[in-house]
Scaffold this motif. Sequence first.
Motif, short mmCIF file in Angstrom:
data_model
loop_
_atom_site.label_atom_id
_atom_site.label_comp_id
_atom_site.label_asym_id
_atom_site.label_seq_id
_atom_site.Cartn_x
_atom_site.Cartn_y
_atom_site.Cartn_z
N ILE A 67 0.81 -1.24 0.00
CA ILE A 67 0.00 0.00 0.00
C ILE A 67 0.83 1.28 0.00
O ILE A 67 0.27 2.37 -0.01
N MET A 151 -7.46 3.31 -6.01
CA MET A 151 -7.23 3.55 -4.58
C MET A 151 -7.06 5.05 -4.35
O MET A 151 -6.53 5.75 -5.21
N MET A 153 -6.57 8.18 -0.98
CA MET A 153 -6.48 8.58 0.43
C MET A 153 -7.03 9.98 0.56
O MET A 153 -6.57 10.90 -0.12
N MET A 192 -9.58 4.58 5.83
CA MET A 192 -8.59 4.18 6.82
C MET A 192 -9.25 4.27 8.20
O MET A 192 -10.45 4.47 8.29
N ARG A 208 -8.59 -0.02 4.37
CA ARG A 208 -7.22 -0.30 4.84
C ARG A 208 -7.09 0.26 6.25
O ARG A 208 -6.97 1.47 6.43
C1 LIG Z 1 -0.79 3.51 7.00
C2 LIG Z 1 -1.79 3.46 5.92
C3 LIG Z 1 -3.12 3.08 6.19
C4 LIG Z 1 -3.66 2.78 7.58
O1 LIG Z 1 -3.78 3.96 8.33
P1 LIG Z 1 -4.50 3.95 9.76
O2 LIG Z 1 -4.84 5.38 9.98
O3 LIG Z 1 -3.50 3.44 10.74
O4 LIG Z 1 -5.70 3.09 9.68
C5 LIG Z 1 -3.99 2.99 5.11
N1 LIG Z 1 -3.59 3.26 3.85
C6 LIG Z 1 -2.33 3.62 3.56
C7 LIG Z 1 -1.96 3.89 2.15
C8 LIG Z 1 -1.39 3.74 4.59
O5 LIG Z 1 -0.15 4.10 4.29
#
Ligand SMILES: *Cc1c(COP(=O)(O)O)cnc(C)c1O
Length: 217
Positions: A67, A151, A153, A192, A208
């Motif tokens: 990831i 994907m 974030m 997340m 994730r």
């Molecule tokens: C670290 C990470 C996560 C998980 O993050 P949390 O806040 O600990 O749940 C999810 N996606 C990616 C790309 C990450 O680097």
Amino acid sequence: MSISENLEKILNTLPASVKLVAVSKFKPEQDIAEAYANGQRIFGESRALELRDKYNNLPKDIEWHFIGHLQTNKIKYIIPFVSLIHSVDSVGLLKEIDAYAKKAGRVVECLIQVHISQEETKFGFSYEECVELFNNYDSLELENVKIVGLMGMATNTDDMEQVRLEFKSLKSLYDRLNTEKKLGFSVLSMGMSSDYELAIKEGSTMVRIGSSIFGSR
Ligand SMILES: *Cc1c(COP(=O)(O)O)cnc(C)c1O
């Protein structure tokens, strides 16, 4: 709360159609073993060498997802066994993964990482670059990678309306590409620890989650 209690709590809230990637980066192997003992089989890591070492030491029916930002010179460490690379952030990387996968005699499933957040430091394709990638996809002649989805974030913010809009726009790009280009996508990886419930409402099929399972890093 223990890892198994955290895991159970999260699994109870996930719809059956949403897959959980337990993000175990920087966490010791015994933490992964504890989640494994509770039935978890998909784990996510963000460093290639750490992933390789954990793969070598842990049960072989674990599905390992990558990831993090993948450097070209590290592809070789994970290509023999990785199940899904979430973080393909350039055409160059996609071509390199294809070449290594060919050498390894595998077809490797990948997601295209789309930059949806307000933050400048995060990797990924812009919306326009992502559309362009799929417009030109056939000309790349990639035979050993299979792109199965996208994907993203969201911005790290308390403003959940902002986060919701970012997820919505990624979902709409996903639907649009999938419909117009008949790509057969099946994975929309978003959400997340802090925002996965919202991500699921906005159409995520894979979350994730790290710190809510394993504790802070
Ligand atoms: C670290 C990470 C996560 C998980 O993050 P949390 O806040 O600990 O749940 C999810 N996606 C990616 C790309 C990450 O680097």
